[in-house]
Design a protein around this motif. Structure first.
Motif, PDB file in Angstrom:
ATOM      1  N   MET A  16       0.841  -1.196   0.000  1.00  0.00           N
ATOM      2  CA  MET A  16       0.000   0.000   0.000  1.00  0.00           C
ATOM      3  C   MET A  16       0.876   1.245   0.000  1.00  0.00           C
ATOM      4  O   MET A  16       1.911   1.271   0.633  1.00  0.00           O
ATOM      5  N   ILE A  17       0.409   2.245  -0.695  1.00  0.00           N
ATOM      6  CA  ILE A  17       1.134   3.500  -0.710  1.00  0.00           C
ATOM      7  C   ILE A  17       0.360   4.534   0.096  1.00  0.00           C
ATOM      8  O   ILE A  17      -0.862   4.446   0.240  1.00  0.00           O
ATOM      9  N   THR A  18       1.082   5.521   0.611  1.00  0.00           N
ATOM     10  CA  THR A  18       0.456   6.547   1.447  1.00  0.00           C
ATOM     11  C   THR A  18      -0.231   7.586   0.566  1.00  0.00           C
ATOM     12  O   THR A  18      -0.039   7.626  -0.646  1.00  0.00           O
ATOM     13  N   THR A  19      -0.991   8.465   1.192  1.00  0.00           N
ATOM     14  CA  THR A  19      -1.685   9.505   0.436  1.00  0.00           C
ATOM     15  C   THR A  19      -0.698  10.506  -0.155  1.00  0.00           C
ATOM     16  O   THR A  19      -0.932  11.032  -1.239  1.00  0.00           O
ATOM     17  N   LYS A  20       0.414  10.766   0.547  1.00  0.00           N
ATOM     18  CA  LYS A  20       1.430  11.670  -0.001  1.00  0.00           C
ATOM     19  C   LYS A  20       2.068  11.066  -1.244  1.00  0.00           C
ATOM     20  O   LYS A  20       2.316  11.760  -2.226  1.00  0.00           O
ATOM     21  N   GLN A  21       2.351   9.779  -1.186  1.00  0.00           N
ATOM     22  CA  GLN A  21       2.943   9.101  -2.338  1.00  0.00           C
ATOM     23  C   GLN A  21       1.955   9.085  -3.503  1.00  0.00           C
ATOM     24  O   GLN A  21       2.327   9.316  -4.649  1.00  0.00           O
ATOM     25  N   ARG A  22       0.686   8.842  -3.205  1.00  0.00           N
ATOM     26  CA  ARG A  22      -0.347   8.840  -4.245  1.00  0.00           C
ATOM     27  C   ARG A  22      -0.462  10.237  -4.879  1.00  0.00           C
ATOM     28  O   ARG A  22      -0.557  10.375  -6.097  1.00  0.00           O
ATOM     29  N   SER A  23      -0.390  11.257  -4.064  1.00  0.00           N
ATOM     30  CA  SER A  23      -0.453  12.628  -4.565  1.00  0.00           C
ATOM     31  C   SER A  23       0.753  12.935  -5.454  1.00  0.00           C
ATOM     32  O   SER A  23       0.624  13.582  -6.498  1.00  0.00           O
ATOM     33  N   PHE A  24       1.936  12.481  -5.043  1.00  0.00           N
ATOM     34  CA  PHE A  24       3.153  12.668  -5.834  1.00  0.00           C
ATOM     35  C   PHE A  24       3.009  11.987  -7.200  1.00  0.00           C
ATOM     36  O   PHE A  24       3.330  12.569  -8.238  1.00  0.00           O
ATOM     37  N   LEU A  25       2.488  10.765  -7.199  1.00  0.00           N
ATOM     38  CA  LEU A  25       2.308  10.035  -8.456  1.00  0.00           C
ATOM     39  C   LEU A  25       1.246  10.680  -9.340  1.00  0.00           C
ATOM     40  O   LEU A  25       1.363  10.683 -10.564  1.00  0.00           O
ATOM     41  N   ARG A  26       0.211  11.244  -8.736  1.00  0.00           N
ATOM     42  CA  ARG A  26      -0.805  11.960  -9.512  1.00  0.00           C
ATOM     43  C   ARG A  26      -0.183  13.142 -10.238  1.00  0.00           C
ATOM     44  O   ARG A  26      -0.498  13.422 -11.389  1.00  0.00           O
ATOM     45  N   GLY A  27       0.710  13.841  -9.523  1.00  0.00           N
ATOM     46  CA  GLY A  27       1.403  14.975 -10.145  1.00  0.00           C
ATOM     47  C   GLY A  27       2.258  14.537 -11.323  1.00  0.00           C
ATOM     48  O   GLY A  27       2.307  15.210 -12.357  1.00  0.00           O
ATOM     49  N   LEU A  28       2.943  13.419 -11.173  1.00  0.00           N
ATOM     50  CA  LEU A  28       3.746  12.899 -12.279  1.00  0.00           C
ATOM     51  C   LEU A  28       2.879  12.471 -13.456  1.00  0.00           C
ATOM     52  O   LEU A  28       3.257  12.633 -14.612  1.00  0.00           O
ATOM     53  N   SER A  29       1.697  11.934 -13.159  1.00  0.00           N
ATOM     54  CA  SER A  29       0.834  11.411 -14.222  1.00  0.00           C
ATOM     55  C   SER A  29       0.218  12.526 -15.067  1.00  0.00           C
ATOM     56  O   SER A  29      -0.218  12.267 -16.191  1.00  0.00           O
ATOM     57  N   ASN A  30       0.193  13.738 -14.549  1.00  0.00           N
ATOM     58  CA  ASN A  30      -0.348  14.851 -15.336  1.00  0.00           C
ATOM     59  C   ASN A  30       0.473  15.103 -16.595  1.00  0.00           C
ATOM     60  O   ASN A  30      -0.027  15.635 -17.570  1.00  0.00           O
ATOM     61  N   GLN A  31       1.751  14.727 -16.564  1.00  0.00           N
ATOM     62  CA  GLN A  31       2.654  15.016 -17.676  1.00  0.00           C
ATOM     63  C   GLN A  31       2.690  13.914 -18.727  1.00  0.00           C
ATOM     64  O   GLN A  31       3.308  14.085 -19.771  1.00  0.00           O
ATOM     65  N   LEU A  38       9.620   6.380  -4.169  1.00  0.00           N
ATOM     66  CA  LEU A  38       8.476   6.832  -3.368  1.00  0.00           C
ATOM     67  C   LEU A  38       8.857   7.157  -1.937  1.00  0.00           C
ATOM     68  O   LEU A  38       8.144   7.880  -1.259  1.00  0.00           O
ATOM     69  N   GLU A  39       9.983   6.626  -1.458  1.00  0.00           N
ATOM     70  CA  GLU A  39      10.405   6.923  -0.084  1.00  0.00           C
ATOM     71  C   GLU A  39      10.784   8.394   0.047  1.00  0.00           C
ATOM     72  O   GLU A  39      10.463   9.051   1.029  1.00  0.00           O
ATOM     73  N   ASN A  40      11.507   8.910  -0.957  1.00  0.00           N
ATOM     74  CA  ASN A  40      11.955  10.307  -0.933  1.00  0.00           C
ATOM     75  C   ASN A  40      11.133  11.191  -1.862  1.00  0.00           C
ATOM     76  O   ASN A  40      11.461  12.364  -2.028  1.00  0.00           O
ATOM     77  N   LEU A  41      10.110  10.625  -2.477  1.00  0.00           N
ATOM     78  CA  LEU A  41       9.228  11.340  -3.404  1.00  0.00           C
ATOM     79  C   LEU A  41      10.034  12.077  -4.469  1.00  0.00           C
ATOM     80  O   LEU A  41       9.969  13.296  -4.599  1.00  0.00           O
ATOM     81  N   ARG A  42      10.819  11.302  -5.225  1.00  0.00           N
ATOM     82  CA  ARG A  42      11.621  11.878  -6.295  1.00  0.00           C
ATOM     83  C   ARG A  42      11.774  10.874  -7.434  1.00  0.00           C
ATOM     84  O   ARG A  42      11.580   9.689  -7.251  1.00  0.00           O
ATOM     85  N   VAL A  43      12.133  11.397  -8.594  1.00  0.00           N
ATOM     86  CA  VAL A  43      12.358  10.584  -9.776  1.00  0.00           C
ATOM     87  C   VAL A  43      13.835  10.652 -10.111  1.00  0.00           C
ATOM     88  O   VAL A  43      14.434  11.713 -10.072  1.00  0.00           O
ATOM     89  N   GLY A  44      14.436   9.516 -10.434  1.00  0.00           N
ATOM     90  CA  GLY A  44      15.833   9.515 -10.857  1.00  0.00           C
ATOM     91  C   GLY A  44      16.684   8.577 -10.042  1.00  0.00           C
ATOM     92  O   GLY A  44      16.188   7.701  -9.343  1.00  0.00           O
ATOM     93  N   GLY A  45      17.995   8.792 -10.130  1.00  0.00           N
ATOM     94  CA  GLY A  45      18.975   7.929  -9.482  1.00  0.00           C
ATOM     95  C   GLY A  45      19.126   8.208  -8.008  1.00  0.00           C
ATOM     96  O   GLY A  45      18.280   8.851  -7.377  1.00  0.00           O
ATOM     97  N   PRO A  46      20.248   7.740  -7.438  1.00  0.00           N
ATOM     98  CA  PRO A  46      20.469   7.923  -6.002  1.00  0.00           C
ATOM     99  C   PRO A  46      20.592   9.398  -5.636  1.00  0.00           C
ATOM    100  O   PRO A  46      21.094  10.207  -6.414  1.00  0.00           O
TER     101      PRO A  46
END
Length: 144
Positions: free
Chosen positions: A1-16, A95-103
């Motif tokens: 399960m993902i948290t609401t913050k993570q879901r919100s972050f993914l929603r923002g990414l999906s807009n693009q 999703l832990e750090n709410l970011r896209v990309g490498g380390p």
């Protein structure tokens, strides 16, 4: 399960992103599920459009695909749905750090930044002083 913050972050990414699949009049078949499975492994976040003549809503399609593929239904609005599943081979979305990309690079504190800038200014002054010294020595030697 993902948290609401993570879901919100993914929603923002999906807009693009644009929908890469359509659920048509044939509905959701085995071949379609295999294609979506491959896309989720490759991209992690996908958008799917359900057509009006498909006979199922975006929410129903999301529920079916999530049950079959073990993914998370992020959003279902109108005729579009967004799915997420972390890639097993090459994860791109953290999703832990709410970011896209490498380390993540370690962050510098304000004090560390100030020290680094101060050292750079000192080094620049030293090099300017050295260049003035060498140019003044060179001109004296030529005039003699």
């Amino acid at each position: 399960m993902i948290t609401t913050k993570q879901r919100s972050f993914l929603r923002g990414l999906s807009n693009q992103i644009d929908p890469i699949f359509q659920v048509g009049k044939d509905g959701i078949e085995e071949n379609f599920i295999k294609q979506v499975d491959g896309a989720l492994e490759k991209r992690e976040l996908i958008k799917i459009k359900t057509l009006n003549n498909s006979g199922i809503t975006a929410r129903e399609a999301s529920d079916i695909l999530c049950e079959e593929l073990g993914c998370e239904g992020i959003q279902a609005i109108g005729g579009k749905l967004v799915l997420y599943r972390k890639s097993t081979k090459n994860p791109k979305i953290d999703l832990e750090n709410l970011r896209v990309g490498g380390p993540e690079k370690p962050k510098e504190s304000k004090k560390q930044i100030a020290i680094r800038k101060s050292e750079a200014r000192k080094e620049q002054r030293r090099s300017e002083y050295r260049s003035k010294q060498s140019s003044s020595r060179g001109s004296k030697g030529r005039n003699r």
